[in-house]
Design a protein around this motif. Structure first.
Motif, PDB file in Angstrom:
ATOM      1  N   LEU A  72      40.612  50.004  43.163  1.00 24.60           N
ATOM      2  CA  LEU A  72      42.072  49.971  43.288  1.00 24.60           C
ATOM      3  C   LEU A  72      42.644  51.391  43.337  1.00 24.60           C
ATOM      4  O   LEU A  72      42.422  52.197  42.431  1.00 24.60           O
ATOM      5  N   ASP A  73      43.365  51.676  44.400  1.00 26.39           N
ATOM      6  CA  ASP A  73      43.939  53.004  44.616  1.00 26.39           C
ATOM      7  C   ASP A  73      45.306  53.081  43.936  1.00 26.39           C
ATOM      8  O   ASP A  73      46.351  52.883  44.565  1.00 26.39           O
ATOM      9  N   ARG A  74      45.284  53.372  42.650  1.00 29.39           N
ATOM     10  CA  ARG A  74      46.535  53.412  41.889  1.00 29.39           C
ATOM     11  C   ARG A  74      47.451  54.543  42.343  1.00 29.39           C
ATOM     12  O   ARG A  74      48.675  54.405  42.305  1.00 29.39           O
ATOM     13  N   GLN A  75      46.876  55.655  42.766  1.00 27.83           N
ATOM     14  CA  GLN A  75      47.708  56.761  43.242  1.00 27.83           C
ATOM     15  C   GLN A  75      48.535  56.322  44.451  1.00 27.83           C
ATOM     16  O   GLN A  75      49.730  56.656  44.556  1.00 27.83           O
ATOM     17  N   SER A  76      47.939  55.596  45.350  1.00 27.46           N
ATOM     18  CA  SER A  76      48.673  55.090  46.512  1.00 27.46           C
ATOM     19  C   SER A  76      49.801  54.164  46.070  1.00 27.46           C
ATOM     20  O   SER A  76      50.922  54.223  46.604  1.00 27.46           O
ATOM     21  N   MET A  77      49.521  53.307  45.095  1.00 26.63           N
ATOM     22  CA  MET A  77      50.553  52.388  44.597  1.00 26.63           C
ATOM     23  C   MET A  77      51.730  53.140  43.997  1.00 26.63           C
ATOM     24  O   MET A  77      52.897  52.819  44.256  1.00 26.63           O
ATOM     25  N   VAL A  78      51.431  54.162  43.195  1.00 24.15           N
ATOM     26  CA  VAL A  78      52.499  54.909  42.526  1.00 24.15           C
ATOM     27  C   VAL A  78      53.256  55.771  43.526  1.00 24.15           C
ATOM     28  O   VAL A  78      54.487  55.862  43.473  1.00 24.15           O
ATOM     29  N   GLN A 101      54.368  44.257  46.874  1.00 21.81           N
ATOM     30  CA  GLN A 101      53.940  45.460  47.584  1.00 21.81           C
ATOM     31  C   GLN A 101      52.706  46.078  46.926  1.00 21.81           C
ATOM     32  O   GLN A 101      51.743  46.456  47.602  1.00 21.81           O
ATOM     33  N   ILE A 102      52.723  46.167  45.597  1.00 21.86           N
ATOM     34  CA  ILE A 102      51.563  46.686  44.873  1.00 21.86           C
ATOM     35  C   ILE A 102      50.350  45.778  45.096  1.00 21.86           C
ATOM     36  O   ILE A 102      49.232  46.242  45.331  1.00 21.86           O
ATOM     37  N   ALA A 103      50.596  44.460  45.029  1.00 24.25           N
ATOM     38  CA  ALA A 103      49.499  43.513  45.240  1.00 24.25           C
ATOM     39  C   ALA A 103      48.936  43.619  46.649  1.00 24.25           C
ATOM     40  O   ALA A 103      47.719  43.456  46.859  1.00 24.25           O
ATOM     41  N   THR A 104      49.782  43.906  47.619  1.00 19.06           N
ATOM     42  CA  THR A 104      49.311  44.043  48.998  1.00 19.06           C
ATOM     43  C   THR A 104      48.394  45.249  49.149  1.00 19.06           C
ATOM     44  O   THR A 104      47.377  45.201  49.857  1.00 19.06           O
ATOM     45  N   ILE A 105      48.732  46.356  48.486  1.00 21.10           N
ATOM     46  CA  ILE A 105      47.842  47.524  48.489  1.00 21.10           C
ATOM     47  C   ILE A 105      46.506  47.159  47.834  1.00 21.10           C
ATOM     48  O   ILE A 105      45.434  47.496  48.339  1.00 21.10           O
ATOM     49  N   GLY A 139      34.878  43.992  50.263  1.00 14.13           N
ATOM     50  CA  GLY A 139      34.389  42.630  50.412  1.00 14.13           C
ATOM     51  C   GLY A 139      34.877  41.653  49.362  1.00 14.13           C
ATOM     52  O   GLY A 139      34.231  40.622  49.132  1.00 14.13           O
ATOM     53  N   VAL A 140      36.008  41.945  48.758  1.00 13.61           N
ATOM     54  CA  VAL A 140      36.591  41.047  47.753  1.00 13.61           C
ATOM     55  C   VAL A 140      37.884  40.469  48.314  1.00 13.61           C
ATOM     56  O   VAL A 140      38.751  41.211  48.792  1.00 13.61           O
ATOM     57  N   LYS A 141      38.034  39.155  48.251  1.00 18.03           N
ATOM     58  CA  LYS A 141      39.230  38.493  48.759  1.00 18.03           C
ATOM     59  C   LYS A 141      40.241  38.327  47.636  1.00 18.03           C
ATOM     60  O   LYS A 141      39.943  37.730  46.606  1.00 18.03           O
ATOM     61  N   LEU A 142      41.437  38.862  47.824  1.00 18.41           N
ATOM     62  CA  LEU A 142      42.499  38.761  46.821  1.00 18.41           C
ATOM     63  C   LEU A 142      43.599  37.860  47.351  1.00 18.41           C
ATOM     64  O   LEU A 142      44.158  38.099  48.431  1.00 18.41           O
ATOM     65  N   LEU A 143      43.903  36.822  46.605  1.00 18.91           N
ATOM     66  CA  LEU A 143      45.004  35.922  46.939  1.00 18.91           C
ATOM     67  C   LEU A 143      46.226  36.336  46.123  1.00 18.91           C
ATOM     68  O   LEU A 143      46.168  36.415  44.898  1.00 18.91           O
ATOM     69  N   ILE A 144      47.335  36.590  46.799  1.00 17.91           N
ATOM     70  CA  ILE A 144      48.573  37.018  46.137  1.00 17.91           C
ATOM     71  C   ILE A 144      49.393  35.772  45.816  1.00 17.91           C
ATOM     72  O   ILE A 144      49.763  35.019  46.716  1.00 17.91           O
ATOM     73  N   GLU A 145      49.668  35.543  44.523  1.00 13.78           N
ATOM     74  CA  GLU A 145      50.348  34.328  44.089  1.00 13.78           C
ATOM     75  C   GLU A 145      51.597  34.678  43.273  1.00 13.78           C
ATOM     76  O   GLU A 145      51.550  34.756  42.039  1.00 13.78           O
ATOM     77  N   PRO A 146      52.729  34.890  43.944  1.00 15.42           N
ATOM     78  CA  PRO A 146      53.969  35.166  43.218  1.00 15.42           C
ATOM     79  C   PRO A 146      54.578  33.889  42.645  1.00 15.42           C
ATOM     80  O   PRO A 146      54.415  32.802  43.216  1.00 15.42           O
ATOM     81  N   HIS A 147      55.277  34.024  41.520  1.00 15.36           N
ATOM     82  CA  HIS A 147      55.893  32.883  40.860  1.00 15.36           C
ATOM     83  C   HIS A 147      57.286  33.263  40.356  1.00 15.36           C
ATOM     84  O   HIS A 147      57.572  34.435  40.119  1.00 15.36           O
ATOM     85  N   ALA A 148      58.115  32.261  40.166  1.00 14.72           N
ATOM     86  CA  ALA A 148      59.426  32.488  39.552  1.00 14.72           C
ATOM     87  C   ALA A 148      59.238  32.882  38.091  1.00 14.72           C
ATOM     88  O   ALA A 148      58.195  32.641  37.487  1.00 14.72           O
ATOM     89  N   GLY A 149      60.279  33.492  37.515  1.00 11.67           N
ATOM     90  CA  GLY A 149      60.183  33.964  36.135  1.00 11.67           C
ATOM     91  C   GLY A 149      60.020  32.848  35.124  1.00 11.67           C
ATOM     92  O   GLY A 149      59.251  32.970  34.165  1.00 11.67           O
TER      93      GLY A 149
END
Length: 557
Positions: free
Chosen positions: A329-335, A412-416, A425-435
């Motif tokens: 995970l490229d945290r520098q890119s996220m920040v 946006q962070i999850a997309t990075i 080679g890891v598949k990440l599913l982004i699952e946003p939810h209401a509060g």
């Protein structure tokens, strides 16, 4: 955008669903001043003397959802509810800009460490201090809270037990207005206990603890009390406490309205709110260019992070898997993406316990430094081999669910992260939810592999260690990913038993290195602390490490 301001001190960290960041963008010629991003340098609250602040007025704030409970110590409490009750409940301590702590004389005439072997603290309650029904605040309130939060009775569904689990007894002192607290084990962050203090009725039984303040608050004792909880109108109103014995609040009322985060800045522009938390170039520019609105800034005690689910049976149960994912995970890119233009040198947080600017902060993250090639090798060694685009092991594809609040910047962070992980080679599913229900229905039961949220941190940083990073399978407290080890537990015990502050910092950083080695979680960034406010608002805004004086907040002409 959100409205969670660091107004009061806490002994514990509190989870927040909304990230106080908005995607940075381009356009416009508005000058936006950048800051260092380090905490403890300043605050920005438009300070005014009480004589300069007009009497009366309604201060309008927002939350993303109704509190799950009005008991700030219950496991279902969250940052929004706890912050709201900062106006209404007794606190032991308050802090200045540099984080120097003093005790709140409105509630306690004196608090003293009176013995170190055994450790003993004497709390002398202000003789004028009363609950909102007129009954006195007494030593029995402290005794009842200490017992409920001790963890000795697991039927009390507490958010944290640290400090309280180390108490031997709470006794009556010279009179009912004095409590003598004796510790069975030393506790380094003793100054953070009983903050906030709740009435003994709320902590009397497990049922009362869970149910008495579930839908509306019990009695309180701050300068304000909650006078209206209107779920139909999605509004909570706080009014002056007629039993308050201190300085008369300048405000008449404080009103919290439930709003989606995306509507908050517009509501401020439309004169429907008086303050919103924001960051990112476009949001800051928009607020700066809005008539009657000022942007105030001071880095605050919030940090975003990834938590990994390491519970038995989870695909990330092996700590080597969690470290491998962290290294990818490229945290520098996220920040950089989220803070460029508002922080002089955007950089990730590299410590779980201390934030940049706090005494004790150091970079302990070497083991998870961004290295996708090393991450790929680790996955190969663990038997996760590429089969086409993604990795598999024993016929199972390496798929991870990333759960977060429905907000653009989290996504946006999850997309990075998704792009980073796809590269190995890891598949990440982004699952946003209401509060509503995000923690109670999804995160707390462990229905995720990765989750993103922010911690609202404490001026007492060591308190987070037993709350978040120690692990007891029978009571996970705020260890959402159920990750830990007996060795880490033992070191945490050593840290929080150390009464010498310098030695405690040294031990805490040893513990932090172990937390990184376990792949417990991965810090992302700390909040730069931009707050957009009504320009006439006084003694409120970006607090940094300082705590608010609730009675002084108001408006100038």
């Amino acid at each position: 955008m959100s409205v969670r301001f660091s107004r009061r001190l806490r002994a514990i960290a509190v989870p927040l669903v909304v990230l106080a960041l908005v995607a940075a963008g381009c356009g416009g010629d508005t000058e936006v001043k950048t800051g260092s991003g380090a905490i403890g340098k300043t605050n920005d609250i438009n300070p005014k003397s009480r004589d300069e602040v007009r009497d009366g007025g309604n201060f309008r704030l927002s939350v993303t959802h109704f509190p799950s409970t009005f008991n700030p110590h219950h496991v279902d409490s969250d940052g929004e509810g706890v912050e709201m009750q900062g106006w209404t409940l007794p606190r032991t301590a308050k802090s200045d800009v540099a984080g120097e702590i003093t005790f709140d004389k409105d509630f306690f005439s004196d608090i003293q460490l009176t013995n170190s072997d055994p450790q003993q603290v004497t709390y002398t309650i202000n003789p004028e201090a009363v609950w909102s029904d007129g009954s006195p605040i007494t030593w029995e309130d402290l005794r009842s809270q200490a017992e409920a939060l001790s963890g000795r009775n697991p039927e009390f569904q507490v958010s944290a037990t640290q400090g309280y689990s180390r108490l031997e007894k709470v006794e009556r002192g010279a009179d009912d207005r004095q409590a003598i607290v004796t510790f069975a084990k030393h506790y380094a962050e003793w100054r953070g206990l009983f903050d906030p203090l709740v009435p003994k009725e709320l902590t009397a039984t497990p049922q009362a603890f869970s149910d008495l303040a579930r839908n509306e608050p019990t009695k309180s004792a701050g300068p304000f009390i909650i006078t209206s909880v209107d779920r139909g109108a999605q509004r909570i109103v706080l009014s002056r406490n007629p039993k308050w014995w201190g300085e008369t609040p300048k405000l008449d009322t404080v009103t919290y309205s439930v709003l989606d985060h995306s509507a908050m800045l517009t509501a401020l522009q439309n004169d429907e709110l008086d303050a919103v938390d924001l960051s990112g170039i476009e949001a800051v520019k928009t607020a700066t260019n809005s008539p009657g609105i000022a942007v105030r800034r001071a880095a605050r005690l919030y940090n975003s992070h990834f938590t990994f689910n390491g519970a038995p049976g989870s695909i990330l149960e092996d700590p080597r898997m969690r470290v491998a994912i962290s290294k990818a995970l490229d945290r520098q890119s996220m920040v950089t993406t989220t803070q460029l233009g508002i922080v002089e040198n955007p950089k990730p947080v590299n410590n779980h316990i201390y934030l940049d600017g706090q005494k004790g902060y150091q970079d302990n993250s070497a083991i998870v430094a961004f290295d996708p090639a090393a991450a790929a090798r680790m996955l190969d060694e663990l038997g996760w081999k590429l089969n086409g685009e993604y990795r598999e092991k024993d016929g199972r594809q390496l798929v991870l669910r990333d759960v977060m609040y429905q907000q653009d910047t989290w996504i946006q962070i999850a997309t990075i992260a998704q792009q980073n992980l796809k590269a190995i080679g890891v598949k990440l599913l982004i699952e946003p939810h209401a509060g509503n229900g995000l923690f109670t229905d999804i995160i707390d039961p462990g229905n995720f592999e990765i989750t993103q949220f922010s911690w609202s941190r404490s001026i007492f940083p060591l308190g987070a260690l037993p709350q978040i990073y120690a692990y007891d399978p029978a009571n996970s407290l705020s260890n959402k990913g159920r990750v830990g080890s007996p060795e880490l537990n033992a070191l945490i015990e050593e840290v929080i038993s150390e009464l010498d502050p310098a030695k405690a910092i040294e031990l805490a950083n040893r513990a932090d290195k172990m937390i990184f080695e376990l792949g417990h979680s991965l810090p992302i960034s700390q909040s730069p602390g931009n707050v957009a406010v009504r320009a006439t608002l006084a003694n409120y805004g970006a607090f940094g490490l300082s705590s608010a004086e609730y009675t002084d907040i108001g408006f100038v002409e």
